[in-house]
Design a protein around this motif. Structure first.
Motif, PDB file in Angstrom:
ATOM      1  N   ARG A 163     -48.081  66.109  58.899  1.00 48.60           N
ATOM      2  CA  ARG A 163     -48.454  66.038  60.306  1.00 48.60           C
ATOM      3  C   ARG A 163     -49.350  64.832  60.599  1.00 48.60           C
ATOM      4  O   ARG A 163     -49.631  64.523  61.760  1.00 48.60           O
ATOM      5  N   ARG A 164     -49.787  64.141  59.565  1.00 51.36           N
ATOM      6  CA  ARG A 164     -50.782  63.085  59.753  1.00 51.36           C
ATOM      7  C   ARG A 164     -50.245  61.884  60.520  1.00 51.36           C
ATOM      8  O   ARG A 164     -50.966  61.276  61.318  1.00 51.36           O
ATOM      9  N   ALA A 165     -48.998  61.529  60.289  1.00 50.91           N
ATOM     10  CA  ALA A 165     -48.438  60.358  60.967  1.00 50.91           C
ATOM     11  C   ALA A 165     -48.416  60.576  62.483  1.00 50.91           C
ATOM     12  O   ALA A 165     -48.792  59.678  63.257  1.00 50.91           O
ATOM     13  N   ASP A 166     -47.994  61.759  62.948  1.00 53.47           N
ATOM     14  CA  ASP A 166     -47.946  62.032  64.382  1.00 53.47           C
ATOM     15  C   ASP A 166     -49.343  62.017  64.993  1.00 53.47           C
ATOM     16  O   ASP A 166     -49.541  61.527  66.111  1.00 53.47           O
ATOM     17  N   ILE A 167     -50.304  62.563  64.264  1.00 52.70           N
ATOM     18  CA  ILE A 167     -51.682  62.578  64.768  1.00 52.70           C
ATOM     19  C   ILE A 167     -52.234  61.158  64.836  1.00 52.70           C
ATOM     20  O   ILE A 167     -52.887  60.769  65.816  1.00 52.70           O
ATOM     21  N   GLU A 168     -51.964  60.375  63.808  1.00 54.65           N
ATOM     22  CA  GLU A 168     -52.439  58.989  63.797  1.00 54.65           C
ATOM     23  C   GLU A 168     -51.832  58.189  64.950  1.00 54.65           C
ATOM     24  O   GLU A 168     -52.512  57.371  65.587  1.00 54.65           O
ATOM     25  N   LYS A 169     -50.557  58.427  65.249  1.00 55.49           N
ATOM     26  CA  LYS A 169     -49.903  57.738  66.369  1.00 55.49           C
ATOM     27  C   LYS A 169     -50.551  58.095  67.705  1.00 55.49           C
ATOM     28  O   LYS A 169     -50.547  57.290  68.646  1.00 55.49           O
ATOM     29  N   ALA A 170     -51.089  59.309  67.792  1.00 53.66           N
ATOM     30  CA  ALA A 170     -51.668  59.780  69.053  1.00 53.66           C
ATOM     31  C   ALA A 170     -53.081  59.251  69.289  1.00 53.66           C
ATOM     32  O   ALA A 170     -53.635  59.436  70.377  1.00 53.66           O
ATOM     33  N   LEU A 171     -53.658  58.603  68.282  1.00 54.24           N
ATOM     34  CA  LEU A 171     -55.019  58.075  68.382  1.00 54.24           C
ATOM     35  C   LEU A 171     -54.973  56.577  68.646  1.00 54.24           C
ATOM     36  O   LEU A 171     -54.333  55.834  67.906  1.00 54.24           O
ATOM     37  N   VAL A 211     -61.877  54.931  72.555  1.00 52.21           N
ATOM     38  CA  VAL A 211     -61.021  55.727  71.669  1.00 52.21           C
ATOM     39  C   VAL A 211     -60.397  56.861  72.482  1.00 52.21           C
ATOM     40  O   VAL A 211     -61.105  57.614  73.145  1.00 52.21           O
ATOM     41  N   LYS A 212     -59.064  56.959  72.427  1.00 44.06           N
ATOM     42  CA  LYS A 212     -58.371  58.030  73.121  1.00 44.06           C
ATOM     43  C   LYS A 212     -57.455  58.756  72.142  1.00 44.06           C
ATOM     44  O   LYS A 212     -56.778  58.126  71.335  1.00 44.06           O
ATOM     45  N   GLY A 213     -57.455  60.070  72.250  1.00 41.24           N
ATOM     46  CA  GLY A 213     -56.592  60.883  71.405  1.00 41.24           C
ATOM     47  C   GLY A 213     -55.739  61.806  72.252  1.00 41.24           C
ATOM     48  O   GLY A 213     -56.253  62.783  72.819  1.00 41.24           O
ATOM     49  N   ALA A 214     -54.445  61.505  72.377  1.00 44.05           N
ATOM     50  CA  ALA A 214     -53.517  62.349  73.144  1.00 44.05           C
ATOM     51  C   ALA A 214     -53.015  63.465  72.227  1.00 44.05           C
ATOM     52  O   ALA A 214     -51.857  63.484  71.802  1.00 44.05           O
ATOM     53  N   LEU A 215     -53.900  64.399  71.922  1.00 43.99           N
ATOM     54  CA  LEU A 215     -53.625  65.405  70.892  1.00 43.99           C
ATOM     55  C   LEU A 215     -53.135  66.743  71.433  1.00 43.99           C
ATOM     56  O   LEU A 215     -52.703  67.600  70.650  1.00 43.99           O
ATOM     57  N   THR A 216     -53.197  66.934  72.722  1.00 46.16           N
ATOM     58  CA  THR A 216     -52.786  68.218  73.300  1.00 46.16           C
ATOM     59  C   THR A 216     -51.392  68.636  72.822  1.00 46.16           C
ATOM     60  O   THR A 216     -50.433  67.879  72.939  1.00 46.16           O
TER      61      THR A 216
END
Length: 391
Positions: A163-171, A211-216
């Motif tokens: 799941r790390r790649a998707d989370i990293e892309k969202a940051l 810093v923005k994280g589109a993590l929703t």
């Protein structure tokens, strides 16, 4: 003379009746045509009526036989859901993914290919998450920090490797001026997962960082989900650094690359040498009790110290050591750099959180783990880049 007008009135009555009949017939035909014209078929995903809609997907709308003219999507707190309409107007997709345990109401307006306008409403509720994953960001929003400070994001639940790649892309990190940098996955000293962003070289003084994280709605693995987005920013302050010369028993302070003072102290003994390399000031404490048990020395001492500047999570500090009578003469600490109380105050005031302290000439060959504090400068740029899940 009186009969002529009566014949004229009789002559016009049939004409008026014919006209009225003709208009009535035309009106009935138009209404019938509108009634039979089909509206565009609207499909909303997740499906309306669902009480446990699947997580991990955006809201998607499709119109068959027409185009979408308006979308109003909101969650159960009344917060609007943003999205994008396709170029041909036949589909719409939300910018983010659905949150766990949330009810969404989606209202659409459409116009069919034949021109018929229609409106529809769909409501669904998403499934609950087994665990909600939250994060703690360093620096805090609005903080001014030193030129060595990384962006550090600590997660309260484990992040599965897939799941790390998707989370990293969202940051996303944006800077003014533009600065090159990269994300790297780290295991924090406390054992939690962490992701840090460091610049290739030290920050230029005055840099503005966002810093923005589109993590929703993102899946963090093992039943964990994110339920909100994040947005914070900070500023890089002046270029303040320090260099510890272990054999010389000194700490020299630099501002903008120029020496602004050298003080004497005591570094780690040969049995407990100070950790080498470049450290980042992670926190500071005006008064603290030095407890030997916290760094693996049992109950050997319990000493009160002032003006404590923290480097590593394992206990490498810069601090006052009024009990040490060998400052500037012998390195006899347990890894810290001890100073007089007045000198410790100078260092404390000079070095902001996020500034760097380089230790030179130590006999300690142990590499300090990146998670043992904010130790991102313990690695070269190529080494750091290998920590990315997108490498």
């Amino acid at each position: 003379m009186l009969a002529a007008p009566r014949r004229q009135a009789v002559r016009w009555i049939p004409v008026a009746l014919v006209a009225a009949t003709s208009l009535t017939a035309c009106g009935t035909s138009a209404a019938s045509s509108q009634a039979t014209e089909p509206a565009a078929k609207v499909t909303v995903t997740p499906a309306g009526g669902s009480k446990s809609a699947k997580l991990g997907s955006p809201i998607a709308i499709r119109a068959d036989g027409g185009k979408i003219t308006a979308v109003d999507a909101k969650d159960d707190k009344g917060t609007a859901v943003s999205g994008r309409l396709s170029g041909d107007g036949t589909s719409w997709k939300s910018n983010g993914k659905v949150r766990p345990g949330t009810t969404y109401t989606v209202r659409t307006s459409t116009t069919s290919d034949g021109g018929k306008k229609a409106a529809a409403t769909s409501e669904f509720t998403t499934a609950e998450a087994d665990r909600v994953n939250k994060l703690t960001n360093t620096p805090s929003n609005g903080q001014t920090v030193g030129t060595g400070m990384p962006v550090s994001i600590l997660f309260d639940n484990h992040i599965a490797k897939d799941r790390r790649a998707d989370i990293e892309k969202a940051l996303k990190v944006t800077t003014q001026p533009k600065v090159e940098g990269a994300w790297g996955w780290v295991t924090d000293y406390g054992g939690n997962d962490r992701i840090d962003w460091r610049p290739k070289t030290y920050w230029p003084a005055g840099t503005k960082v966002s810093v923005k994280g589109a993590l929703t709605g993102l899946d963090s693995g093992e039943g964990g989900w994110f339920v909100r987005d994040y947005n914070f920013g900070f500023t890089i302050g002046g270029d303040h650094k320090a260099v510890i010369d272990v054999p010389a028993h000194t700490l020299t302070m630099y501002a903008g690359g120029r020496s602004v003072g050298t003080i004497s102290g005591s570094a780690g003994s040969p049995e407990a040498p100070t950790r080498g390399g470049v450290h980042t000031v992670r926190s500071k404490n005006a008064a603290e009790t030095m407890d030997s048990a916290t760094i693996g020395y049992g109950n050997q001492w319990m000493l009160d110290s002032k003006w404590v500047t923290h480097l590593t999570a394992s206990g490498t500090f810069l601090h006052s050591a009024p009990w040490n009578k060998s400052l500037g003469v012998v390195n006899n600490s347990h890894g810290c750099f001890g100073m007089s109380t007045s000198d410790a105050k100078r260092v404390y005031d000079f070095l902001p959180v996020g500034s760097t302290v380089e230790v030179k000439g130590t006999s300690n060959t142990e590499k300090t783990d990146v998670g043992n504090g904010l130790e991102v400068w313990q690695e070269s740029w190529p080494q750091w880049q290998q920590r990315s899940a997108l490498k």
